[in-house]
Design an enzyme around this catalytic site. Structure first.
Site, mmCIF file in Angstrom:
data_model
loop_
_atom_site.group_PDB
_atom_site.id
_atom_site.type_symbol
_atom_site.label_atom_id
_atom_site.label_comp_id
_atom_site.label_asym_id
_atom_site.label_seq_id
_atom_site.Cartn_x
_atom_site.Cartn_y
_atom_site.Cartn_z
ATOM 1 N N GLU A 1 57.263 41.517 51.720
ATOM 2 C CA GLU A 1 56.576 41.371 53.000
ATOM 3 C C GLU A 1 57.540 41.478 54.179
ATOM 4 O O GLU A 1 57.228 42.095 55.195
ATOM 5 C CB GLU A 1 55.831 40.032 53.059
ATOM 6 C CG GLU A 1 54.728 39.883 52.027
ATOM 7 C CD GLU A 1 53.531 40.785 52.292
ATOM 8 O OE1 GLU A 1 53.506 41.473 53.332
ATOM 9 O OE2 GLU A 1 52.603 40.801 51.462
ATOM 10 N N GLU B 1 43.152 49.493 55.325
ATOM 11 C CA GLU B 1 43.233 50.636 54.401
ATOM 12 C C GLU B 1 42.175 51.714 54.649
ATOM 13 O O GLU B 1 42.465 52.917 54.594
ATOM 14 C CB GLU B 1 43.153 50.144 52.947
ATOM 15 C CG GLU B 1 44.399 49.443 52.467
ATOM 16 C CD GLU B 1 44.518 48.020 52.971
ATOM 17 O OE1 GLU B 1 45.640 47.476 52.995
ATOM 18 O OE2 GLU B 1 43.467 47.435 53.351
ATOM 19 N N ARG C 1 57.147 44.620 56.825
ATOM 20 C CA ARG C 1 56.675 44.208 58.143
ATOM 21 C C ARG C 1 57.808 44.115 59.167
ATOM 22 O O ARG C 1 57.665 44.590 60.301
ATOM 23 C CB ARG C 1 55.961 42.848 58.066
ATOM 24 C CG ARG C 1 54.773 42.836 57.118
ATOM 25 C CD ARG C 1 53.941 41.586 57.292
ATOM 26 N NE ARG C 1 53.046 41.360 56.148
ATOM 27 C CZ ARG C 1 51.908 40.687 56.201
ATOM 28 N NH1 ARG C 1 51.496 40.177 57.348
ATOM 29 N NH2 ARG C 1 51.166 40.507 55.131
ATOM 30 N N ASP D 1 49.132 48.652 43.872
ATOM 31 C CA ASP D 1 48.663 49.727 44.745
ATOM 32 C C ASP D 1 49.772 50.575 45.351
ATOM 33 O O ASP D 1 49.807 51.803 45.195
ATOM 34 C CB ASP D 1 47.768 49.151 45.853
ATOM 35 C CG ASP D 1 48.411 47.975 46.591
ATOM 36 O OD1 ASP D 1 49.469 47.480 46.155
ATOM 37 O OD2 ASP D 1 47.835 47.539 47.605
#
Length: 623
Positions: A254, A522, A258, A387
């Site tokens: 993360e 998404e 980010r 994913d």
């Protein structure tokens, strides 16, 4: 294919005369005679056209003057004092002017207590959520225009509609996104400034890492949207307040996508060395995560102490997390000239490439940091924990100038694995969806996260991969849109189950525990890719519907947007009191790019987006 619209025109035929004179008096008489010979309708059309040209010239001149006056951004980036212009595609694009005040978005309270948005300059009529290829009537300042959807045939980027109505519609939607960002930023600035996440209902904040996560994640969004005041105040906070010298555990994945991703992206867009220095700092502090016997990184790092560890409950890391940090660390090595960052993340890819436990290119969800082997084998999904592994296979190949063939091979094999094992169709509408496989048992469960896939497939097709990837992208894009359109609020649940039984009356079923919406990006991300590559207007229309529903059910009057618990109850969506950083970092950015008609606004031939929507440059093939 819709027939071309009819256009009225005036034809003037000037007959030859036996004697020719070029005197001013003769020309005046001749022109006046021809003018009087025209019908009243023809004269009216000519006067109306001249008036439109005059108005157009008046409205565009301030932009041209402003562009001339503003100059260019210096080598050290934006200084926060003078107006700036966005540096994209080696040229300077002036910030578009704001709409006149009478076209600003007006807000009104709806039954749930949150705010909806009504654009008083733009009214949509007959825009049913479930319609396909419909033609909603749009009223723009009293003029009625029929919005036509382009055909599925790909159109060149240069063939962009330039009629005043289309440009006005595009600008009104871009301004709607800027207004949404300002409203979200207002809540963050007033109640959560310098903290990780806004809690808009309670007018407070939540901390995850204690590093101003929302502010950092939103930096390049502000730059792309042309929000210079907001960007200037955020830059000042980064310069004076942001410190990574803290005794705090952060998640490697993360914080990489980010924080590191945003700092690198903002550096490239602005040329401001401040952001590169901050990127170097956080990048070096994350490196202890790779100090494992297997070279598979731990999930958590203490950036102050320089130590790393797995979660308390397991020695596993998720496959998506350890294989979706490569774009950022590879770029950090390129910018610093220090190969250690790239070597660390490439070692992970080498090991995953050769591991047993895959099925037709599909990977399990977890990997052990002690022995470097897959765990929980037999479970395959394109949702959470797996994913972005598939996304980064393609994007590393693109980032590296299409020279690293092993990434392409793994990606192509995985797409075939998806089609063979996970791709099914629903009943009764035959929507294509991607389910999950658990020890040979198929589940028709599809996370909203899977809606990254249409965009990724379309991106691959743009780079020369098989044409059927684009066809599949279009089918899955329809499905992801229906995950919104078939909900009572017009917003997608976090997880959907698709019906496959004969006699089913609806395609999508949502369990009570899965009905929340987290403001995820998404679907909007994939709409952006599909519109950029096909120019089919329906993708913009779908995105516009979604933005309106975000405004209607998640917008908080005092500032900010909130995730909600129940997308099936428009009367009581039940706000969760949390605005994720990715709403500003990804969702609103992709909305803006979707509605823009400028193919060079973050050109997909020059940039590749990380999984947090931060654009990084594609390397020249010589590197």
């Amino acid at each position: 294919m819709l027939p071309p619209s009819r256009r009225d025109f005036v034809s003037l035929t000037v007959s030859e005369s036996g004697s020719y004179t070029n005197s001013k008096q003769w020309r005046r008489q001749s022109c006046w005679r021809k003018w009087k010979q025209l019908s009243r309708l023809q004269r009216s059309l000519i006067l109306f056209t001249l008036m439109l040209l005059l108005v157009g010239g008046i409205t565009t001149s301030p932009t041209l003057i402003g562009h001339w006056r503003d100059g260019v951004v210096g080598e050290n980036g934006y200084d926060g004092k003078q107006p700036f212009v966005v540096n994209l595609k080696n040229e300077y694009r002036s910030i578009p002017p704001e709409l006149p005040s009478e076209n600003r978005l007006q807000t009104k309270t709806n039954a749930s207590g949150l705010l909806g948005v009504e654009n008083h300059g733009l009214h949509l009529k007959n825009a049913d959520k479930g319609s396909k290829g419909g033609k909603p009537i749009i009223s723009w300042r009293g003029a009625v225009i029929e919005e036509e959807h382009a055909s599925d045939t790909d159109t060149k980027d240069t063939e962009i509609q330039d009629d005043p109505a289309s440009l006005a519609l595009a600008e009104s939607r871009l301004e709607a996104v800027r207004e949404a960002f300002r409203h979200a930023w207002k809540g963050y600035k007033n109640f959560a400034w310098g903290h990780d996440e806004l809690k808009p209902i309670s007018k407070s904040y939540g901390e995850w890492f204690g590093l101003g996560l929302t502010l950092i994640d939103a930096l390049d969004t502000m730059w792309i949207l042309g929000l210079k005041e907001e960007f200037a105040e955020a830059r000042q906070w980064v310069a004076k307040e942001l410190s990574f010298d803290k005794n705090v555990d952060v998640n490697l994945f993360e914080s990489t996508i980010r924080i590191l991703g945003s700092l690198l992206s903002t550096y490239h867009l602005t040329g401001d060395s401040l952001f590169l220095e901050k990127a170097k700092d956080i990048g070096s502090r994350l490196m202890p995560a790779f100090n494992t016997a297997s070279k598979i990184p731990y999930s958590d790092v203490n950036i102050g102490k320089g130590t790393a560890h797995p979660p308390q409950w397991t020695s596993d890391s998720s496959v998506a997390e350890v294989t979706s940090i490569q774009l950022e660390f590879r770029e950090l090595s390129r910018l610093t000239g220090d190969p250690k960052y790239k070597l660390a993340v490439m070692e992970v890819m080498k090991q995953v490439h050769k591991l047993d436990g895959k099925q037709d290119g599909l990977v399990p969800m977890f990997i052990n940091t002690n022995n470097g082997l897959f765990t929980h084998q037999g479970m395959y999904t394109l949702g959470a924990r797996a994913d972005s592994y598939y996304e980064y296979l393609l994007k590393q190949w693109i980032q590296g100038g299409k020279t690293e063939k092993e990434f392409l091979d793994d990606y192509l094999q995985a797409v075939e694995g998806v089609k063979k094992n996970l791709l099914k169709k629903s009943t009764p509408s035959g929507l294509a969806f991607v389910g999950e496989l658990s020890h040979g048992h198929f589940s028709p469960k599809m996370d909203h996260l899977v809606c990254f896939l249409p965009g990724t497939l379309a991106l691959g097709a743009h780079y020369g991969l098989p044409a059927d990837h684009m066809e599949l992208a279009k089918q899955l894009m329809e499905t992801c849109y229906q995950m919104y359109a078939q909900m009572e609020t017009g917003l997608s649940p976090e997880i959907a189950h698709f019906n496959m039984h004969e006699g089913s009356t609806q395609d999508v079923d949502v369990k009570i525990a899965d009905r929340h919406n987290l403001l995820r990006p998404e679907t909007v991300e994939s709409l952006f890719y599909l519109y950029r590559f096909t120019k089919d207007k329906k993708y913009q229309q779908w995105g516009w519907e979604i933005l309106q529903n975000f405004n209607k059910y998640t917008r908080v009057p005092t500032g900010g947007y909130t995730s909600i618990n129940n997308v099936r109850d428009p009367a009581s969506p039940n706000p969760r009191d949390k605005m994720e950083s990715f709403f500003l970092g990804e969702t609103l950015k992709y909305f803006y790019l979707l509605f823009s008609e400028d193919p060079n606004l973050i050109s997909l031939d020059k940039y590749v987006f990380n999984t947090e929507a931060h654009p990084l440059p594609i390397w020249p093939q010589s590197e």
